[in-house]
Motif scaffolding. Sequence first.
Motif, PDB file in Angstrom:
ATOM      1  N   GLU A 185      28.934  87.115 125.366  1.00  0.00           N
ATOM      2  CA  GLU A 185      29.574  87.936 126.391  1.00  0.00           C
ATOM      3  C   GLU A 185      29.305  87.361 127.785  1.00  0.00           C
ATOM      4  N   VAL A 186      30.288  87.501 128.688  1.00  0.00           N
ATOM      5  CA  VAL A 186      30.067  87.076 130.068  1.00  0.00           C
ATOM      6  C   VAL A 186      30.052  88.313 130.954  1.00  0.00           C
ATOM      7  N   LEU A 187      28.919  88.524 131.622  1.00  0.00           N
ATOM      8  CA  LEU A 187      28.770  89.683 132.491  1.00  0.00           C
ATOM      9  C   LEU A 187      28.830  89.213 133.936  1.00  0.00           C
ATOM     10  N   GLY A 188      29.696  89.829 134.724  1.00  0.00           N
ATOM     11  CA  GLY A 188      29.762  89.500 136.149  1.00  0.00           C
ATOM     12  C   GLY A 188      28.910  90.457 136.948  1.00  0.00           C
ATOM     13  N   LEU A 189      28.019  89.893 137.791  1.00  0.00           N
ATOM     14  CA  LEU A 189      27.213  90.736 138.672  1.00  0.00           C
ATOM     15  C   LEU A 189      27.767  90.541 140.072  1.00  0.00           C
ATOM     16  N   ILE A 190      28.263  91.596 140.693  1.00  0.00           N
ATOM     17  CA  ILE A 190      28.749  91.393 142.049  1.00  0.00           C
ATOM     18  C   ILE A 190      28.108  92.375 143.021  1.00  0.00           C
ATOM     19  N   GLY A 191      28.155  92.030 144.276  1.00  0.00           N
ATOM     20  CA  GLY A 191      27.552  92.833 145.324  1.00  0.00           C
ATOM     21  C   GLY A 191      27.395  91.974 146.555  1.00  0.00           C
ATOM     22  N   GLU A 192      27.038  92.607 147.674  1.00  0.00           N
ATOM     23  CA  GLU A 192      26.868  91.840 148.908  1.00  0.00           C
ATOM     24  C   GLU A 192      25.511  91.167 148.908  1.00  0.00           C
ATOM     25  N   SER A 193      25.257  90.320 149.917  1.00  0.00           N
ATOM     26  CA  SER A 193      23.939  89.694 149.969  1.00  0.00           C
ATOM     27  C   SER A 193      22.907  90.787 150.184  1.00  0.00           C
ATOM     28  N   GLY A 194      21.767  90.626 149.512  1.00  0.00           N
ATOM     29  CA  GLY A 194      20.739  91.651 149.592  1.00  0.00           C
ATOM     30  C   GLY A 194      20.889  92.720 148.532  1.00  0.00           C
ATOM     31  N   ALA A 195      21.942  92.614 147.715  1.00  0.00           N
ATOM     32  CA  ALA A 195      22.139  93.627 146.683  1.00  0.00           C
ATOM     33  C   ALA A 195      21.194  93.409 145.507  1.00  0.00           C
ATOM     34  N   GLY A 196      20.634  92.192 145.390  1.00  0.00           N
ATOM     35  CA  GLY A 196      19.677  91.917 144.325  1.00  0.00           C
ATOM     36  C   GLY A 196      20.278  91.181 143.136  1.00  0.00           C
ATOM     37  N   LYS A 197      21.470  90.609 143.311  1.00  0.00           N
ATOM     38  CA  LYS A 197      22.126  89.916 142.200  1.00  0.00           C
ATOM     39  C   LYS A 197      21.280  88.745 141.695  1.00  0.00           C
TER      40      LYS A 197
END
Lengths: 318, 551
Positions: free
Chosen positions: B41-53
């Motif tokens: 499975e491919v999981l995308g982690l998204i968020g702004e900088s500082g989100a902890g990705k």
Amino acid sequence: MGTLLRLIAMRLGLGLITLLIVSILIFFAVELLPGDLAEAVLGQGATDETVAAMREQLGLDRPAPIRYFEWLGGAVTGDFGQSLVTGERVSSAISQRFANTLFLASYAAIIAVPLAIVLGVIVALLRNTVFDRVANVLTLTSISSPEFFLGYILILFLSVRWQVFPSNASLSGGMNLDDLLYRTFLPALTLVLVVTAHMMRMTRAAIINLLASPYIEMARLKGVPPWKRIVHHALPNAWAPIINVVALNLAYLVTGVVLVEVVFVYPGIGQLLVDAVAKRDFPIVQACCLIFAATFILLNLAADVGSILTNPRLRHPK
Amino acid sequence: MTEQNQKNVLLSIRDLHIEGYTGEEWLPIIKGVNLTLHRGEVLGLIGESGAGKSTIGAAAMGFARDGTRISSGSIVFDGIDLTTASREDKRALRGARIAYVAQSAAASFNPAHKIIDQHVEAPVQYRIKKRSEARKDAIELYEKLRLPNPEEIGFRYPHQVSGGQLQRAMTAMAMACRPDLIIFDEPTTALDVTTQIEVLAAIRDIVDEFNTAAIYITHDLAVVAQMADTIKVLLNGEEVEEASTEEMLDHPKEDYTKSLWAVRSFKKPQKARPKDSEPLISVRGVDAAYGGGLKVLDDVSFDIHAGMTVAVVGESGSGKSTAARVMTGLLPPRKGEILFKGEVLPPRYRDRSKDQLRQMQMIYQMADTALNPQVRISEIIGRPAQFYSGLKGTRLKQRVDELLDLIEMEPSQYYNRYPPELSGGQKQRIGIARALAAEPSFIICDEVTSALDQLVAEGILKLLDRLQRDLGLAYMFITHDLATVRAIADEVVVMQNGQVVEQGPKEEMFKPPHHPYTDLLLSSVPEMDPNWLTRLLEERGVDNVGEAAEV
């Protein structure tokens, strides 16, 4: 490769110019010293006439710039004139002494440089552990103790108490290499203690400085073990600062050994220089200074070239 | 969850907490995140900088960066709990069963060793393959990833290979031990759009082929839409929501997710050139080069009219920033001239009058490095005001207050502060105020939003737009981001290899027919449609995706 050669040629040219400027400084600095050989030889009872006659005889009455060019012209061909005290040729007075100094310096360097780098790698690997702290304290102690003090401590223990090594490193003809290495071990050890700390600390700092870089993190995330991260990934990129510090310390081994030579009665160029200054034997003083300056410049040049050669971007251009 | 599904779980993160050390105390970075990843499975982690990705990405390898620690929770990889596993056990997983692809391949390859030697390091160390076999395998992987000259490229040093190629070589390296899981940490963020496509396609193919599970970290929604089966949105170390890619794109539930989706909607109306007016700035037939080197600009000409925004677009190395340097007089051109209101400007900034200098100001990409960290805000803004307008004392202070008001920052609060105390967006605002302090008529904005998060960047664009309307400024907007161009440009200049290949009003530029290069640029901008990449590759034909085999 063309750019590299041009770079080296340029550095070499700059080194020569520096050397020329230094030769002017040396010559005229000696001129500025109060008193001259004529006064020193004739003593306080000399009349002005006898001093003047002596000066004329020694050629000291002619204008300084003319004497400078004569001196420089000679120096280029290896002729530094004659000792004003013994009348011996300066080049022959110096050559044996300089060879002795180079021998002692190489002896110390061959031990100190690998030792410093290996220790530096080990303390970088074991950073912030007890070993690291102890190594730091010990090397700091050795770097901050004056070398004559270190020398006397070594003499006290290794030659007086336990009588393992001789305290007197004066040389005589016909000694074989084993003998030579044995007799000069203590001065060499003193020098090793003085220079190792500096190089080791720089190796440690240069490596630790790189540990935060992305390619070290990448190596870590590839599962590369810690020692290999340091030796294989960090060290090859840390050579430039290390080489510069090594060159600086090698230069010190040649030019800064006066005290050690005096302590161990070693017939090196430093002792010769001290004697010559005391006797106002200017040709020898000038020649020694020029040799020291040339050593410094040459070693720094070598360091520059060395750090360029360790940079893959320059070694393997696009 | 069915039993079959349970068995297929590769990575399971439960209630993960990670803390970072500030120098005084430990503060939470990740506040209780859960994550489940199945094989393949491919999981995308998204968020702004500082989100902890990235922090979560590293934690998935049982790794906490210096200055951070995993304070609680569990990370179970194929039955092994990484929070309790020994250091050696964790190390043995890394590279072999979990691999990592970093954001900047140029920085993450060791400059001192050949690419292929770095590639074979892990398989040789784990005794999975002999060195010669590992090399052969590396070359096969290079071929699969469509690297030019696969037989030879590995034997180069990293600096001898382009950024897009390095990024593919790094993906190949991650595949060296055929891991079960790869963490992709913003692998295409530093690349041009045209290069990004090649890397995205290569990554997707190889992940499919070996059925590798992946965590794909990015801040770019359109990119993640192409790559991921599932998307998880993060904000300040907490999960906002998680859903399948299609579900997430079509029906985002949370307001924050919706706001991310809406960012691209800002668009100002396009302005047309005023009739028979003289351009404010004219670049006429400019050739330029650095030192005695190759031409970086070749016969470049364009006009910028008062009060308008001209976007200059192109890949890195196309000469956009060099054009700005020539205009400001930092780099005298070899040929050609710069006109300001019809008057020829001296080629060197030193020879320009104070008034000529005042008219043209710059705002830089990296506000971080463009502001002196040791100088107070009041002085950063005050100095140009003093230099150009000769203001002193209370009138100077008044002017600085006025400028801070203009950029929507409370003067009393920021007057005496230093740049490091500000956020990225605030620093960029100070950069804008500094440019405004000279009272210019023309501002060059060099990639001013590309280092910022989307929401923050949007704020900056809106501010610039308002200032333009209030003060009648003309902008030259250097960017590689076509979304930004769509949002604010009136006219567009497309550059390639130091030449202007096309220019005109924005609406025309975004409508076919295009110059082939403009077409390539436009079609390379990722779209939110999850099938975009597949469709594009079909249209272009797979063989056209890789860079031309010349190296």
